[in-house]
Design an enzyme around this catalytic site. Structure first.
Site, PDB file in Angstrom:
ATOM      1  N   LYS A  37       0.892  -1.172   0.000  1.00 21.23           N
ATOM      2  CA  LYS A  37       0.000   0.000   0.000  1.00 21.23           C
ATOM      3  C   LYS A  37       0.921   1.211   0.000  1.00 21.23           C
ATOM      4  CE  LYS A  37      -4.021   2.176   0.468  1.00 21.23           C
ATOM      5  NZ  LYS A  37      -5.229   2.011  -0.358  1.00 21.23           N
ATOM      6  N   SER A  41      -3.849   6.962   3.435  1.00 21.03           N
ATOM      7  CA  SER A  41      -4.303   8.095   4.243  1.00 21.03           C
ATOM      8  C   SER A  41      -5.459   7.649   5.129  1.00 21.03           C
ATOM      9  CB  SER A  41      -4.736   9.269   3.356  1.00 21.03           C
ATOM     10  OG  SER A  41      -5.800   8.898   2.510  1.00 21.03           O
ATOM     11  N   ASN A 174     -18.006  -6.003  -6.164  1.00 18.76           N
ATOM     12  CA  ASN A 174     -18.133  -6.027  -4.708  1.00 18.76           C
ATOM     13  C   ASN A 174     -19.581  -5.703  -4.332  1.00 18.76           C
ATOM     14  OD1 ASN A 174     -17.607  -6.121  -2.001  1.00 18.76           O
ATOM     15  ND2 ASN A 174     -16.532  -4.163  -1.908  1.00 18.76           N
TER      16      ASN A 174
END
EC number: 6.3.3.3
Length: 225
Positions: A37, A41, A174
């Site tokens: 990654k 944030s 998803n």
């Protein structure tokens, strides 16, 4: 070693959820994987790490460190280029590319790179995530959260990948919101208009077994190194 860059059609579409499930299926099948990654944030409420970094480390049962999977992190859940400018951090394509390519000599079967948000997420006033993917020259796994607007977002992303000659290794539907209706119809529309069959459909209560077929596709010898 197979290499894949995981992006979403937008932010909060379940990229990290998908990444952790891919990690789980690799671990269960003794497939040696590493999920990076590079830019993250949004601080976790449980630690000083960014939430996505923490989730990936947890999926690996902390056999890797945060420094091994993450190069740049920001506590605030803000667009990377904005918080980078505010904190005077340079999100350099060259540095990110070097961080990722340094993993190429590791003994791995598969390397995942989870992006930040969507394909055109800015890294600066003049660069986007697309520039990093083009520099790496690796295939993309696209995650689409099936909901109102997903058809447009998914088709736009697939078209932009094609326009830049970036290989789409597969796209994942998803379906994590049980309140969304006509999920199958939306998936079929994306398939018909894009020409890409959905690699796997993930429900709200999916476990790693739902990713077995996808992992076989990703690790197959036909997939380009």
């Amino acid at each position: 070693m197979k290499k894949f860059f995981i992006i979403g059609t937008d932010t909060e579409v379940g990229k990290t959820y998908i990444s952790t499930k891919l990690i789980e299926v690799c671990e269960h099948q003794n497939i040696k994987s590493l999920c990076l990654k590079p830019v993250a944030s949004g601080q976790s409420q449980f630690s000083e790490l960014c939430e996505d970094v923490e989730s990936i480390l947890n999926a690996y049962k902390h056999k890797f460190t945060a420094a091994e999977i993450n190069l740049i992190s920001f506590n605030q859940a803000v667009a990377p280029h904005i918080i980078a400018a505010k904190t005077k951090v340079d999100i350099s394509i060259g540095n990110l590319k070097q961080f990722i390519e340094n993993k190429y000599n590791q003994d791995l079967d598969i390397l995942f790179i989870e992006g930040a948000g969507g394909l055109l997420t800015p890294y600066s006033d003049h660069t986007t995530q697309l520039d990093l993917i083009k520099a790496l020259e690796i295939p993309v796994i696209l995650v689409s959260a099936i909901k109102v607007g997903c058809i447009n977002h998914t088709l736009l992303t697939i078209n932009e990948l094609g326009r830049h000659n970036i290989k789409l290794a597969g796209w994942i539907a998803n379906c994590n919101d049980s309140n969304i209706k006509y999920t199958d119809e939306q998936i079929s529309t994306i398939e018909e208009l894009s020409g890409y069959k959905c690699s796997t459909k993930i429900s709200q209560n999916a476990d790693y077994l739902d990713f077995i077929d996808l992992s076989k596709i990703l690790i197959s010898p036909e997939e380009n190194e």
